[in-house]
Design a protein around this motif. Structure first.
Motif, PDB file in Angstrom:
ATOM      1  N   ASN A 214       0.799  -1.234   0.000  1.00 59.13           N
ATOM      2  CA  ASN A 214       0.000   0.000   0.000  1.00 59.13           C
ATOM      3  C   ASN A 214       0.830   1.282   0.000  1.00 59.13           C
ATOM      4  O   ASN A 214       0.437   2.290   0.591  1.00 59.13           O
ATOM      5  CB  ASN A 214      -0.957   0.015   1.204  1.00 59.13           C
ATOM      6  N   LEU A 215       1.977   1.245  -0.667  1.00 56.41           N
ATOM      7  CA  LEU A 215       2.768   2.458  -0.808  1.00 56.41           C
ATOM      8  C   LEU A 215       2.083   3.418  -1.782  1.00 56.41           C
ATOM      9  O   LEU A 215       1.331   2.981  -2.671  1.00 56.41           O
ATOM     10  CB  LEU A 215       4.170   2.139  -1.332  1.00 56.41           C
ATOM     11  N   PRO A 216       2.302   4.730  -1.660  1.00 54.91           N
ATOM     12  CA  PRO A 216       1.754   5.667  -2.642  1.00 54.91           C
ATOM     13  C   PRO A 216       2.309   5.361  -4.031  1.00 54.91           C
ATOM     14  O   PRO A 216       3.384   4.768  -4.166  1.00 54.91           O
ATOM     15  CB  PRO A 216       2.251   7.037  -2.150  1.00 54.91           C
ATOM     16  N   PRO A 217       1.594   5.755  -5.092  1.00 56.68           N
ATOM     17  CA  PRO A 217       2.102   5.540  -6.446  1.00 56.68           C
ATOM     18  C   PRO A 217       3.472   6.190  -6.649  1.00 56.68           C
ATOM     19  O   PRO A 217       3.779   7.222  -6.051  1.00 56.68           O
ATOM     20  CB  PRO A 217       1.042   6.224  -7.328  1.00 56.68           C
ATOM     21  N   LEU A 218       4.290   5.550  -7.469  1.00 55.22           N
ATOM     22  CA  LEU A 218       5.617   6.060  -7.817  1.00 55.22           C
ATOM     23  C   LEU A 218       6.501   6.236  -6.589  1.00 55.22           C
ATOM     24  O   LEU A 218       7.134   7.267  -6.380  1.00 55.22           O
ATOM     25  CB  LEU A 218       5.506   7.386  -8.588  1.00 55.22           C
ATOM     26  N   SER A 219       6.541   5.188  -5.772  1.00 55.19           N
ATOM     27  CA  SER A 219       7.418   5.194  -4.608  1.00 55.19           C
ATOM     28  C   SER A 219       8.531   4.177  -4.803  1.00 55.19           C
ATOM     29  O   SER A 219       8.308   3.071  -5.313  1.00 55.19           O
ATOM     30  CB  SER A 219       6.644   4.858  -3.330  1.00 55.19           C
ATOM     31  N   LEU A 220       9.737   4.542  -4.401  1.00 52.26           N
ATOM     32  CA  LEU A 220      10.891   3.646  -4.390  1.00 52.26           C
ATOM     33  C   LEU A 220      11.170   3.331  -2.929  1.00 52.26           C
ATOM     34  O   LEU A 220      11.771   4.130  -2.213  1.00 52.26           O
ATOM     35  CB  LEU A 220      12.098   4.310  -5.044  1.00 52.26           C
ATOM     36  N   GLY A 221      10.699   2.179  -2.478  1.00 53.08           N
ATOM     37  CA  GLY A 221      10.727   1.911  -1.051  1.00 53.08           C
ATOM     38  C   GLY A 221       9.873   2.948  -0.338  1.00 53.08           C
ATOM     39  O   GLY A 221       8.747   3.232  -0.747  1.00 53.08           O
ATOM     40  N   TYR A 222      10.431   3.529   0.725  1.00 55.87           N
ATOM     41  CA  TYR A 222       9.708   4.552   1.464  1.00 55.87           C
ATOM     42  C   TYR A 222       9.977   5.965   0.954  1.00 55.87           C
ATOM     43  O   TYR A 222       9.659   6.934   1.644  1.00 55.87           O
ATOM     44  CB  TYR A 222      10.064   4.472   2.953  1.00 55.87           C
ATOM     45  N   VAL A 223      10.548   6.094  -0.226  1.00 55.21           N
ATOM     46  CA  VAL A 223      10.779   7.412  -0.832  1.00 55.21           C
ATOM     47  C   VAL A 223       9.778   7.608  -1.964  1.00 55.21           C
ATOM     48  O   VAL A 223       9.787   6.866  -2.950  1.00 55.21           O
ATOM     49  CB  VAL A 223      12.215   7.543  -1.372  1.00 55.21           C
ATOM     50  N   ASN A 224       8.894   8.589  -1.811  1.00 54.25           N
ATOM     51  CA  ASN A 224       7.924   8.892  -2.859  1.00 54.25           C
ATOM     52  C   ASN A 224       8.559   9.826  -3.878  1.00 54.25           C
ATOM     53  O   ASN A 224       8.958  10.944  -3.559  1.00 54.25           O
ATOM     54  CB  ASN A 224       6.671   9.532  -2.272  1.00 54.25           C
ATOM     55  N   LEU A 225       8.652   9.365  -5.127  1.00 52.87           N
ATOM     56  CA  LEU A 225       9.385  10.113  -6.150  1.00 52.87           C
ATOM     57  C   LEU A 225       8.646  11.372  -6.580  1.00 52.87           C
ATOM     58  O   LEU A 225       9.275  12.353  -6.989  1.00 52.87           O
ATOM     59  CB  LEU A 225       9.643   9.207  -7.355  1.00 52.87           C
ATOM     60  N   VAL A 226       7.312  11.383  -6.480  1.00 52.14           N
ATOM     61  CA  VAL A 226       6.553  12.575  -6.847  1.00 52.14           C
ATOM     62  C   VAL A 226       6.878  13.723  -5.892  1.00 52.14           C
ATOM     63  O   VAL A 226       7.214  14.833  -6.301  1.00 52.14           O
ATOM     64  CB  VAL A 226       5.038  12.298  -6.853  1.00 52.14           C
ATOM     65  N   GLY A 227       6.772  13.442  -4.594  1.00 51.08           N
ATOM     66  CA  GLY A 227       7.116  14.462  -3.613  1.00 51.08           C
ATOM     67  C   GLY A 227       8.558  14.912  -3.737  1.00 51.08           C
ATOM     68  O   GLY A 227       8.870  16.105  -3.662  1.00 51.08           O
ATOM     69  N   PHE A 228       9.456  13.951  -3.942  1.00 47.43           N
ATOM     70  CA  PHE A 228      10.876  14.254  -4.083  1.00 47.43           C
ATOM     71  C   PHE A 228      11.131  15.204  -5.252  1.00 47.43           C
ATOM     72  O   PHE A 228      11.806  16.229  -5.114  1.00 47.43           O
ATOM     73  CB  PHE A 228      11.648  12.948  -4.282  1.00 47.43           C
ATOM     74  N   LEU A 229      10.560  14.890  -6.422  1.00 47.26           N
ATOM     75  CA  LEU A 229      10.825  15.671  -7.620  1.00 47.26           C
ATOM     76  C   LEU A 229      10.182  17.063  -7.579  1.00 47.26           C
ATOM     77  O   LEU A 229      10.699  18.000  -8.192  1.00 47.26           O
ATOM     78  CB  LEU A 229      10.338  14.913  -8.857  1.00 47.26           C
TER      79      LEU A 229
END
Length: 275
Positions: A214-229
């Motif tokens: 149940n990770l958010p979409p586009l997550s690499l492990g516990y890092v969400n790439l959308v928020g990161f970018l």
């Protein structure tokens, strides 16, 4: 997670960009890596998006640590150019901080989201109280203690900071100033400590989150790439502005406002878990 309209996605993107600007300025001004702003904002945004509470705080922490890779680099470089990073201290202290990061990240990866939220909430309250009630010039000693106390302090700064998804400044600055460190050198050195925390912290957040449900979409492990970018560009560009402000104004009033925000956030997180 509920479906979002294009309008809602636009609002979310704008909010994340604004979060990045504020986080970058705070990172440069107070040496806190921006995570102390990013984590609660992501926490509330992910809550609104109906992200599974079991992974919500883990993703907020992991994503925040990833953003500090860029924000901390920009902030540390700006302070280093101004001569406010104590490289001698970092050379003697980095390994104790790194060991704390490894221990803290391992613990964070194996406890519940609620427990991780409580860690953030209670430490945020403690930091808020320190910022509001500690008098200027109130020191424990005239210099940092010797071994092994100094190493224990570094271990605790690294371990607690990585569990909160923050740079070293939130705990590093008050710790250094308790031992009569000049505030500007404490802020600059803490910005560099943020990198010692963020590099292994991000890697371990990815590792422990691989395969999580149940990770958010586009997550690499516990890092969400959308928020990161979305956060990275705004925070990276604004961090030097914060560092410049730190060298030109008295930030005492801003620190009081920030302390109130931090105290309110800590209470809300604790209330949300316990009640």
């Amino acid at each position: 997670m509920e479906d979002l309209s294009l309008f809602s996605l636009g609002i979310l993107a704008a909010a994340l960009l604004a979060t990045g600007v504020v986080a970058g300025i705070v990172a440069g001004l107070l040496g806190v890596g921006g995570g102390i702003v990013i984590v609660p904002v992501l926490y509330y945004m992910f809550t609104a998006l109906k992200i599974d509470p079991a992974v919500l705080m883990h993703v907020a922490v992991g994503t925040s640590l990833a953003t500090i890779l860029a924000t901390g680099t920009s902030s540390a470089r700006s302070h280093y150019k101004r001569g406010s990073v104590d490289m001698d201290l970092l050379k003697r202290w980095w390994w104790a901080i790194a060991l704390g990061v490894i221990a803290g990240a391992t613990l964070a990866g194996n406890i519940s989201g609620g427990a991780l939220t409580l860690v953030f909430g209670f430490v945020a309250l403690a930091v808020s109280a320190n910022m509001m009630f500690r008098k200027d010039g109130a020191n424990l000693a005239d210099k940092l203690p010797g071994s092994p106390v100094k190493e224990v302090l570094g271990f605790l700064i690294g371990g607690i900071s990585v569990m909160m998804g923050i740079g070293g400044g939130t705990l590093g600055v008050p710790t250094l100033t308790l031992f009569n460190y000049p505030i500007r050198k404490a802020v600059g050195t803490a910005a560099a400590i943020g990198l010692i925390i963020a590099v292994p912290g991000t890697a371990m957040s990815i590792w422990f989150g691989l395969g999580a449900d149940n990770l958010p979409p586009l997550s690499l492990g516990y890092v969400n790439l959308v928020g990161f970018l979305l956060i990275i560009p705004a925070s990276t560009l604004s961090a030097p502005l914060g560092a410049k402000i730190a060298h030109t104004i008295d930030p005492s009033k801003l620190k009081l406002v920030f302390a109130l925000f931090l105290g309110f956030t800590g209470l809300r997180m604790i209330y949300g878990v316990l009640f």
